[in-house]
Write an enzyme that holds these catalytic residues in place. Structure first.
Site, short mmCIF file in Angstrom:
data_model
loop_
_atom_site.label_atom_id
_atom_site.label_comp_id
_atom_site.label_asym_id
_atom_site.label_seq_id
_atom_site.Cartn_x
_atom_site.Cartn_y
_atom_site.Cartn_z
N ASP A 1 0.87 -1.16 0.00
CA ASP A 1 0.00 0.00 0.00
C ASP A 1 0.92 1.23 0.00
O ASP A 1 2.11 1.12 0.34
CB ASP A 1 -0.86 -0.04 1.27
CG ASP A 1 -1.59 1.25 1.51
OD1 ASP A 1 -2.26 1.71 0.59
OD2 ASP A 1 -1.47 1.80 2.63
N ASP B 1 -0.12 5.21 0.76
CA ASP B 1 -0.34 6.25 1.78
C ASP B 1 -0.47 5.62 3.17
O ASP B 1 -1.31 4.75 3.40
CB ASP B 1 -1.60 7.04 1.44
CG ASP B 1 -1.43 7.84 0.16
OD1 ASP B 1 -0.44 8.60 0.09
OD2 ASP B 1 -2.24 7.68 -0.76
C1 XBP Z 1 -5.07 6.30 0.41
C2 XBP Z 1 -6.17 7.11 -0.13
C3 XBP Z 1 -5.94 8.13 -1.14
C4 XBP Z 1 -5.20 9.39 -0.77
C5 XBP Z 1 -5.41 10.46 -1.80
O1 XBP Z 1 -4.74 5.30 -0.50
O2 XBP Z 1 -7.29 6.91 0.24
O3 XBP Z 1 -7.20 8.52 -1.50
O4 XBP Z 1 -5.65 9.92 0.46
O5 XBP Z 1 -5.09 10.03 -3.04
P1 XBP Z 1 -3.68 4.11 -0.16
P2 XBP Z 1 -5.78 10.59 -4.38
O6 XBP Z 1 -3.47 4.07 1.33
O7 XBP Z 1 -4.36 2.89 -0.72
O8 XBP Z 1 -2.42 4.45 -0.92
O9 XBP Z 1 -6.09 12.01 -4.16
O10 XBP Z 1 -4.73 10.39 -5.44
O11 XBP Z 1 -7.01 9.77 -4.64
MG MG Z 2 -2.89 3.24 3.38
#
Ligand code: XBP
Ligand code: MG
Length: 261
Positions: free
Chosen positions: A10, A12
């Protein structure tokens, strides 16, 4: 479990703490740039993280505020505009403010590469944001390190839907028990589990106390061997971090673990 063939990451919260100091700040800069007085403080953003995907998060918030556009088409137009601006600010933040990779992440990426374990990205964030983050940390050739990259725009349904994991497995030609996912959130864990992929949780700032079910291991981060459930074996190695052998050990304990987590 068969031999571990790939680790799916993953982005973020897992590779880096990008939400509080990256995306959230960038959303607020985008509101400002569009002449809106809207602000997402840390607490409100924590609530909004239930909604995966930046555009989806904007729409969810807009539908609930009295000062948002009344027409759905107008809300969609504004969400597109804000999201594009947010991503530009985000790229700038990660390029300059240098949100570091979380402890132990770089070492585990290197260890996978050294030992022939494939790397993949399975994220709901936009590809442009993954690029911005990983170029800074892994260099211009960062994408070569990853055998598969599935991002928000590649799926019809974002996490907690398992589609991102199904796509990653299909692209790799692997079964769910050939891989381990690393996630930080309840939604990420649900997505992996719904695809039958064993998942290790490295809790991030926004999910320190969240209830997260079905993981093969949960702990504070890859940079420490303390605080994990199941506990890690003491090691003679100098390094105080989680390694590939630990992932394999957790997979081996999987059936027993699910009885108490
Ligand atoms: C985390 C998310 C993303 C980011 C924003 O995704 O929910 O929406 O907050 O990204 P992960 P975008 O943990 O799966 O990486 O603005 O590009 O949608
Ligand atoms: Mg995440």
């Amino acid at each position: 479990m068969s031999e571990l063939k790939a680790v799916l990451w993953d982005v973020d919260g897992t590779l880096a703490e990008t939400e509080r100091d990256g995306h959230r700040v960038a959303f607020n800069l985008a509101f400002d740039a569009c002449g809106l007085s809207w602000r997402w403080d840390e607490a409100r953003y924590g609530e909004l993280l239930r909604i995966t995907g930046g555009k989806e998060r904007l729409l969810h918030d807009m539908e609930r505020r009295s000062d948002g556009p009344v027409l759905a088409t107008e809300r969609a137009r504004l969400a597109n505009l804000l999201h594009a601006k947010k991503n530009a600010f985000y790229a700038d933040i990660v390029a300059h403010a240098q949100i570091p990779l979380r402890e132990g992440v770089g070492e585990l990426l290197d260890e996978c590469a050294d030992r022939g374990v494939l790397l993949g990205i399975a994220t709901t964030t936009s590809r442009i944001n993954v690029e911005a983050l990983l170029r800074v940390h892994l260099g211009d050739q960062w994408a070569r390190s990853f055998a598969v990259l599935v991002c928000g725009e590649d799926v019809q349904r974002k996490k907690p839907d398992p589609e991102v994991y199904f796509q990653a497995l299909r692209a790799l030609g692997l079964g769910p028990l050939d891989v381990v996912a690393i996630e930080d959130s309840p939604g990420g864990a649900s997505a992996a589990r719904a695809a039958d992929v064993p998942v290790v949780i490295t809790r991030s700032a926004y999910f320190l106390n969240a209830t997260i079910e079905g993981a093969i291991a949960i702990g504070p981060g890859l940079g420490t061997r303390s605080g994990w459930t199941p506990a890690l074996h003491p090691t003679l190695e100098q390094e105080e971090r989680v390694g590939l052998d630990d992932l394999v050990d957790w997979c081996a304990q999987m059936d027993t673990v699910s009885q108490f987590m």
